[in-house]
Design an enzyme around this catalytic site. Structure first.
Site, mmCIF file in Angstrom:
data_model
loop_
_atom_site.group_PDB
_atom_site.id
_atom_site.type_symbol
_atom_site.label_atom_id
_atom_site.label_comp_id
_atom_site.label_asym_id
_atom_site.label_seq_id
_atom_site.Cartn_x
_atom_site.Cartn_y
_atom_site.Cartn_z
ATOM 1 N N HIS A 1 4.473 9.874 21.261
ATOM 2 C CA HIS A 1 5.777 10.522 20.984
ATOM 3 C C HIS A 1 6.269 11.366 22.171
ATOM 4 O O HIS A 1 7.422 11.755 22.196
ATOM 5 C CB HIS A 1 5.732 11.339 19.683
ATOM 6 C CG HIS A 1 5.108 12.694 19.796
ATOM 7 N ND1 HIS A 1 5.362 13.706 18.901
ATOM 8 C CD2 HIS A 1 4.228 13.217 20.694
ATOM 9 C CE1 HIS A 1 4.681 14.785 19.243
ATOM 10 N NE2 HIS A 1 3.983 14.520 20.329
ATOM 11 N N ASP B 1 -8.186 13.392 29.570
ATOM 12 C CA ASP B 1 -6.942 14.174 29.689
ATOM 13 C C ASP B 1 -6.795 14.560 31.141
ATOM 14 O O ASP B 1 -7.634 14.207 31.986
ATOM 15 C CB ASP B 1 -6.950 15.418 28.765
ATOM 16 C CG ASP B 1 -5.532 15.814 28.329
ATOM 17 O OD1 ASP B 1 -4.723 16.185 29.213
ATOM 18 O OD2 ASP B 1 -5.231 15.749 27.131
ATOM 19 N N PHE C 1 -3.854 8.638 31.949
ATOM 20 C CA PHE C 1 -3.828 7.425 31.111
ATOM 21 C C PHE C 1 -2.845 6.386 31.645
ATOM 22 O O PHE C 1 -2.740 5.305 31.098
ATOM 23 C CB PHE C 1 -3.605 7.744 29.634
ATOM 24 C CG PHE C 1 -2.541 8.749 29.277
ATOM 25 C CD1 PHE C 1 -1.271 8.687 29.823
ATOM 26 C CD2 PHE C 1 -2.819 9.737 28.340
ATOM 27 C CE1 PHE C 1 -0.291 9.599 29.461
ATOM 28 C CE2 PHE C 1 -1.839 10.665 27.964
ATOM 29 C CZ PHE C 1 -0.574 10.598 28.544
ATOM 30 N N GLY D 1 -8.338 12.616 34.291
ATOM 31 C CA GLY D 1 -7.632 11.511 34.940
ATOM 32 C C GLY D 1 -6.281 11.315 34.305
ATOM 33 O O GLY D 1 -5.778 12.205 33.612
HETATM 34 C C1 LIG Z 1 1.038 16.830 22.801
HETATM 35 S S1 LIG Z 1 -0.469 17.000 23.634
HETATM 36 C C2 LIG Z 1 -1.586 16.250 22.473
HETATM 37 C C3 LIG Z 1 -3.013 16.717 22.642
HETATM 38 C C4 LIG Z 1 -3.966 16.220 21.554
HETATM 39 N N1 LIG Z 1 -4.030 14.780 21.489
HETATM 40 C C5 LIG Z 1 -3.571 16.803 20.225
HETATM 41 O O1 LIG Z 1 -2.884 16.142 19.461
HETATM 42 O O2 LIG Z 1 -3.941 17.960 19.951
HETATM 43 C C6 LIG Z 1 -0.341 15.749 24.875
HETATM 44 C C7 LIG Z 1 -1.549 15.665 25.790
HETATM 45 O O3 LIG Z 1 -1.315 14.614 26.761
HETATM 46 C C8 LIG Z 1 -1.913 15.042 27.965
HETATM 47 N N2 LIG Z 1 -1.378 14.275 29.092
HETATM 48 C C9 LIG Z 1 -0.121 14.320 29.613
HETATM 49 N N3 LIG Z 1 -0.008 13.463 30.628
HETATM 50 C C10 LIG Z 1 -1.219 12.849 30.769
HETATM 51 C C11 LIG Z 1 -1.732 11.849 31.632
HETATM 52 N N4 LIG Z 1 -0.952 11.276 32.565
HETATM 53 N N5 LIG Z 1 -3.010 11.436 31.486
HETATM 54 C C12 LIG Z 1 -3.798 11.997 30.514
HETATM 55 N N6 LIG Z 1 -3.378 12.956 29.645
HETATM 56 C C13 LIG Z 1 -2.091 13.380 29.779
HETATM 57 C C14 LIG Z 1 -1.556 16.508 28.018
HETATM 58 O O4 LIG Z 1 -2.336 17.212 28.949
HETATM 59 C C15 LIG Z 1 -1.790 16.924 26.578
HETATM 60 O O5 LIG Z 1 -3.111 17.361 26.370
#
Ligand SMILES: C[S@@+](CC[C@H](N)C(=O)[O-])C[C@H]1O[C@@H](n2cnc3c(N)ncnc32)[C@H](O)[C@@H]1O
Length: 337
Positions: A244, A198, A226, A224
């Site tokens: 989503h 994350d 994704f 980092g």
């Molecule tokens: C809606 S949350 C979902 C978190 C977790 N998977 C859950 O369902 O409880 C979206 C996650 O994507 C992460 N995120 C956003 N942009 C990102 C990136 N470029 N690289 C890695 N993680 C990212 C956010 O920090 C957040 O934790």
């Protein structure tokens, strides 16, 4: 379905003033009123304990009774009903706090901007994307994290139970947030190791939770993006509530990073998301509201099974099937092609 004009008029009143009911729930949770009503309490006792204006509080409490969130006994003591108990900190309370938080409420205030332009109201109001905002606003990030935990907790338990992780040695949770999903899997499947990717600020907060749960030795935490690199070497790449958040082009880019990490190992792809039906009905309100929330806040969308299938194919994954988790979520299982 309302039948007479009186019914339709009344039903419309409920719909158009619904935000006042939401806000009333928010105030009851924010001010610690709801949590104190686990035991019967008078308005005076609640006002003293919460440091609020007694006569105004009484007016709120009476609305909560009409909403069937609380009941009032003959001696004027208020207590949560079974419905009201959902406001607890370990149930839906953190989601109430998020939906009523000033940062979320203000993006929804500008919902019209999203409908007019197709752009994120969040950026319009806050001047930056939500993920950057959370990195620089720790108090609101804590509200968001707690809401995600409340939403993800029950889904995680269902994923850990319904999917057979036992043949897998390593599971990577891509955008795994504070680790709620991965911890549920590691607790249930002792032979599995985890990798959580994350944003660096999120991973810092997740580390504390893995340490507290004594799971830190079984999990690598990677800060980092994704969009840049997904750690290689896992047997399954899991993503819950990630695709989503993004429009198709970005969602495919994330899937391509996962496909690259999967390499020739035949790693599985496990996407956990709400399922948007092809044709919608009254039972689909939660998915539809979530879809609009994706438009307003992160800038993504909820998708149907065939839409996920097309995204998978673009990134060289094949959608093998779906495993329903409850009426709203499913595991979309993919294999590398
Ligand atoms: C809606 S949350 C979902 C978190 C977790 N998977 C859950 O369902 O409880 C979206 C996650 O994507 C992460 N995120 C956003 N942009 C990102 C990136 N470029 N690289 C890695 N993680 C990212 C956010 O920090 C957040 O934790």
């Amino acid at each position: 379905m309302p039948e007479s004009t009186t019914d339709t008029n009344r039903a419309m009143w409920r719909l158009m003033t619904a935000f006042r009911q939401s806000r009333s729930l928010g105030v009851a949770v924010e001010l610690g009123i709801a949590e104190r009503m686990v035991e019967p309490r008078t308005a005076r006792e609640l006002a003293t304990e919460c440091g609020v204006h007694e006569r105004s509080l009484l007016r709120l409490l009476r609305l909560l009774v009409a909403m069937e969130v609380a009941s009032e006994d003959a001696s004027g003591r208020f207590q949560l009903t079974a419905l009201g108990e959902e406001l607890g900190g370990d149930r839906l309370g953190p989601l109430v706090l998020y939906f009523c938080s000033k940062h979320d409420w203000s993006s929804w205030m500008h919902f019209d901007h999203s409908i007019k332009t197709g752009e994120r109201a969040f950026d319009y109001v806050h001047g930056m994307r939500n993920w950057e905002y959370y990195a620089t606003h720790p108090d609101d990030a804590a509200i968001f994290d707690a809401a995600m935990r409340a939403l993800t907790g029950p889904v995680s338990v269902a994923v850990a139970e319904k999917y057979d992780f036992s043949p897998l040695s390593k599971v990577a949770d891509v955008g795994g947030g504070d680790g709620t999903m991965l911890m549920a899997i590691l607790k249930r499947h002792q032979s599995v190791r985890g990798v959580l990717l994350d944003r660096p600020d999120v991973v810092k907060r997740a580390r504390l939770r893995f340490e507290e749960a004594r799971l830190i030795d079984r999990c690598d935490l990677v800060g980092g993006s994704f969009f840049e690199e997904v750690p290689p070497g896992a047997d399954a790449y899991l993503m819950k509530s990630i695709l989503h958040d993004w429009e198709d082009e970005e969602a495919v880019a994330i899937l391509e990073r996962c496909r690259h990490a999967a390499g020739d190992r035949g790693a599985r792809l496990l996407v956990v998301e709400r399922v948007m039906p092809e044709r919608v009905g009254p039972d689909d309100i939660d998915a539809l509201l979530s879809d609009l929330n994706m438009l307003v806040n992160p800038g993504g969308r909820e998708r149907t099974v065939s839409e996920y299938s097309r995204l998978f194919e673009k990134a060289r994954f094949k959608l093998e099937g779906t495993i329903p988790l409850d009426p709203q979520f499913a595991i979309f299982e993919g294999s590398s092609i």
